[in-house]
Design a protein around this motif. Structure first.
Motif, PDB file in Angstrom:
ATOM      1  N   ALA A  52       0.819  -1.222   0.000  1.00 39.95           N
ATOM      2  CA  ALA A  52       0.000   0.000   0.000  1.00 39.95           C
ATOM      3  C   ALA A  52       0.846   1.262   0.000  1.00 39.95           C
ATOM      4  CB  ALA A  52      -0.960   0.004   1.195  1.00 39.95           C
ATOM      5  N   THR A  53       2.069   1.172   0.480  1.00 46.37           N
ATOM      6  CA  THR A  53       2.946   2.331   0.500  1.00 46.37           C
ATOM      7  C   THR A  53       3.952   2.326  -0.648  1.00 46.37           C
ATOM      8  OG1 THR A  53       4.426   1.219   2.063  1.00 46.37           O
ATOM      9  CG2 THR A  53       2.744   2.691   2.991  1.00 46.37           C
ATOM     10  N   GLY A  54       3.862   1.332  -1.520  1.00 45.40           N
ATOM     11  CA  GLY A  54       4.734   1.284  -2.683  1.00 45.40           C
ATOM     12  C   GLY A  54       6.117   0.742  -2.414  1.00 45.40           C
ATOM     13  N   LEU A  55       6.356   0.214  -1.214  1.00 46.96           N
ATOM     14  CA  LEU A  55       7.669  -0.336  -0.908  1.00 46.96           C
ATOM     15  C   LEU A  55       7.886  -1.682  -1.584  1.00 46.96           C
ATOM     16  CD1 LEU A  55       7.863   0.634   2.842  1.00 46.96           C
ATOM     17  CD2 LEU A  55       8.977   1.751   0.908  1.00 46.96           C
ATOM     18  N   LEU A  56       6.794  -2.390  -1.837  1.00 47.90           N
ATOM     19  CA  LEU A  56       6.825  -3.627  -2.610  1.00 47.90           C
ATOM     20  C   LEU A  56       5.880  -3.473  -3.792  1.00 47.90           C
ATOM     21  CD1 LEU A  56       6.525  -6.416   0.137  1.00 47.90           C
ATOM     22  CD2 LEU A  56       8.594  -5.735  -1.099  1.00 47.90           C
ATOM     23  N   ARG A  57       6.137  -4.220  -4.844  1.00 40.43           N
ATOM     24  CA  ARG A  57       5.250  -4.267  -6.018  1.00 40.43           C
ATOM     25  C   ARG A  57       4.427  -5.548  -5.934  1.00 40.43           C
ATOM     26  NH1 ARG A  57       5.264   0.183  -9.593  1.00 40.43           N
ATOM     27  NH2 ARG A  57       7.242   1.234  -9.260  1.00 40.43           N
ATOM     28  N   PRO A  58       3.133  -5.459  -6.148  1.00 46.59           N
ATOM     29  CA  PRO A  58       2.312  -6.670  -6.081  1.00 46.59           C
ATOM     30  C   PRO A  58       2.568  -7.604  -7.264  1.00 46.59           C
ATOM     31  CG  PRO A  58       0.982  -4.803  -6.790  1.00 46.59           C
ATOM     32  CD  PRO A  58       2.346  -4.261  -6.447  1.00 46.59           C
ATOM     33  N   THR A  59       2.347  -8.886  -7.034  1.00 46.81           N
ATOM     34  CA  THR A  59       2.401  -9.868  -8.107  1.00 46.81           C
ATOM     35  C   THR A  59       1.217  -9.638  -9.046  1.00 46.81           C
ATOM     36  OG1 THR A  59       3.380 -11.416  -6.534  1.00 46.81           O
ATOM     37  CG2 THR A  59       2.544 -12.348  -8.580  1.00 46.81           C
ATOM     38  N   ALA A 105      11.090   6.638   0.634  1.00 48.06           N
ATOM     39  CA  ALA A 105      10.078   5.994  -0.211  1.00 48.06           C
ATOM     40  C   ALA A 105       8.681   6.156   0.381  1.00 48.06           C
ATOM     41  CB  ALA A 105      10.410   4.518  -0.391  1.00 48.06           C
ATOM     42  N   LEU A 106       8.564   6.092   1.704  1.00 50.40           N
ATOM     43  CA  LEU A 106       7.261   6.289   2.354  1.00 50.40           C
ATOM     44  C   LEU A 106       6.703   7.685   2.091  1.00 50.40           C
ATOM     45  CD1 LEU A 106       7.562   4.599   5.857  1.00 50.40           C
ATOM     46  CD2 LEU A 106       6.192   3.858   3.911  1.00 50.40           C
ATOM     47  N   HIS A 107       7.583   8.619   1.826  1.00 47.13           N
ATOM     48  CA  HIS A 107       7.161   9.993   1.553  1.00 47.13           C
ATOM     49  C   HIS A 107       7.120  10.294   0.059  1.00 47.13           C
ATOM     50  CE1 HIS A 107       6.929  11.382   5.692  1.00 47.13           C
ATOM     51  NE2 HIS A 107       7.958  10.585   5.911  1.00 47.13           N
ATOM     52  N   GLY A 110      11.676   9.787  -4.810  1.00 49.48           N
ATOM     53  CA  GLY A 110      12.324   8.831  -5.699  1.00 49.48           C
ATOM     54  C   GLY A 110      13.743   8.512  -5.277  1.00 49.48           C
ATOM     55  N   ARG A 111      14.234   7.385  -5.758  1.00 52.23           N
ATOM     56  CA  ARG A 111      15.553   6.882  -5.352  1.00 52.23           C
ATOM     57  C   ARG A 111      16.671   7.885  -5.627  1.00 52.23           C
ATOM     58  NH1 ARG A 111      17.626   1.449  -4.578  1.00 52.23           N
ATOM     59  NH2 ARG A 111      19.833   1.707  -4.219  1.00 52.23           N
ATOM     60  N   ARG A 117      19.713  13.624  -1.308  1.00 53.96           N
ATOM     61  CA  ARG A 117      19.453  14.222   0.009  1.00 53.96           C
ATOM     62  C   ARG A 117      20.191  13.485   1.133  1.00 53.96           C
ATOM     63  NH1 ARG A 117      13.015  15.645   0.402  1.00 53.96           N
ATOM     64  NH2 ARG A 117      12.792  16.684  -1.611  1.00 53.96           N
ATOM     65  N   ILE A 118      20.213  12.161   1.042  1.00 54.14           N
ATOM     66  CA  ILE A 118      20.903  11.365   2.066  1.00 54.14           C
ATOM     67  C   ILE A 118      22.383  11.705   2.091  1.00 54.14           C
ATOM     68  CG2 ILE A 118      21.654   9.012   2.625  1.00 54.14           C
ATOM     69  CD1 ILE A 118      18.808   8.122   1.605  1.00 54.14           C
ATOM     70  N   GLU A 119      22.999  11.765   0.920  1.00 52.20           N
ATOM     71  CA  GLU A 119      24.423  12.111   0.863  1.00 52.20           C
ATOM     72  C   GLU A 119      24.673  13.496   1.445  1.00 52.20           C
ATOM     73  OE1 GLU A 119      28.104  12.710  -2.284  1.00 52.20           O
ATOM     74  OE2 GLU A 119      26.297  11.657  -2.949  1.00 52.20           O
ATOM     75  N   ALA A 120      23.844  14.457   1.087  1.00 51.03           N
ATOM     76  CA  ALA A 120      24.021  15.824   1.583  1.00 51.03           C
ATOM     77  C   ALA A 120      23.892  15.887   3.102  1.00 51.03           C
ATOM     78  CB  ALA A 120      23.002  16.758   0.918  1.00 51.03           C
ATOM     79  N   GLU A 121      22.891  15.231   3.655  1.00 46.03           N
ATOM     80  CA  GLU A 121      22.672  15.304   5.106  1.00 46.03           C
ATOM     81  C   GLU A 121      23.711  14.513   5.887  1.00 46.03           C
ATOM     82  OE1 GLU A 121      20.672  17.367   6.931  1.00 46.03           O
ATOM     83  OE2 GLU A 121      20.524  18.201   4.910  1.00 46.03           O
TER      84      GLU A 121
END
Length: 134
Positions: A52-59, A105-107, A110-111, A117-121
């Motif tokens: 439901a949060t898009g972390l997995l793709r359904p079959t 991803a929950l927010h 995109g990757r 952002r992760i690298e900067a922070e």
């Protein structure tokens, strides 16, 4: 006609092709409704949440949030979703970067943007060299 806040239709998911977690799950939650998801361990609640949060793709099947298909328009769908965890949610089996990517991803971030952002922070906090640590 009111669009459902959450609509799950024909949802199916298996891990590794042979471990079925969900099969033909479907329901609607209308705006303003209070809904609980209950079941024993292993019933597929966490898998459903990840789908439901898009972390997995359904079959098979689809998930829509306020009419937006999570697979086709994740940013639009996730803009309508708030997630509150009942317990601290850092996964101690994941690295620093993997945990941060999960929350991005929950927010609906995109990757590529999340990694920027992760690298900067992490650089700003002098933690970049620890990014691969659990």
């Amino acid at each position: 006609m009111t669009v459902p806040a959450l609509e799950v239709e024909g949802l199916r998911h298996s891990y590794g092709g042979n471990r079925l977690a969900l099969e033909d799950v479907g329901f609607r939650v209308m705006p303003g409704a209070f809904t609980c998801l209950l079941g024993p361990n292993g019933a597929g609640k966490s898998t459903l949440f990840a789908l439901a949060t898009g972390l997995l793709r359904p079959t098979a099947g689809r998930v829509r949030i306020h009419g937006h298909d999570i697979a086709q328009a994740p940013g639009d769908a996730l803009a309508h979703l708030g997630v509150v965890f009942q317990q601290p949610t850092l996964d101690l089996d994941l690295t620093v970067v993997q945990n941060l990517r999960y929350f991005a991803a929950l927010h609906g971030i995109g990757r590529r943007e999340a990694d920027r952002r992760i690298e900067a922070e992490l650089t700003r906090l002098s933690l970049f060299e620890r990014r691969a640590e659990k």
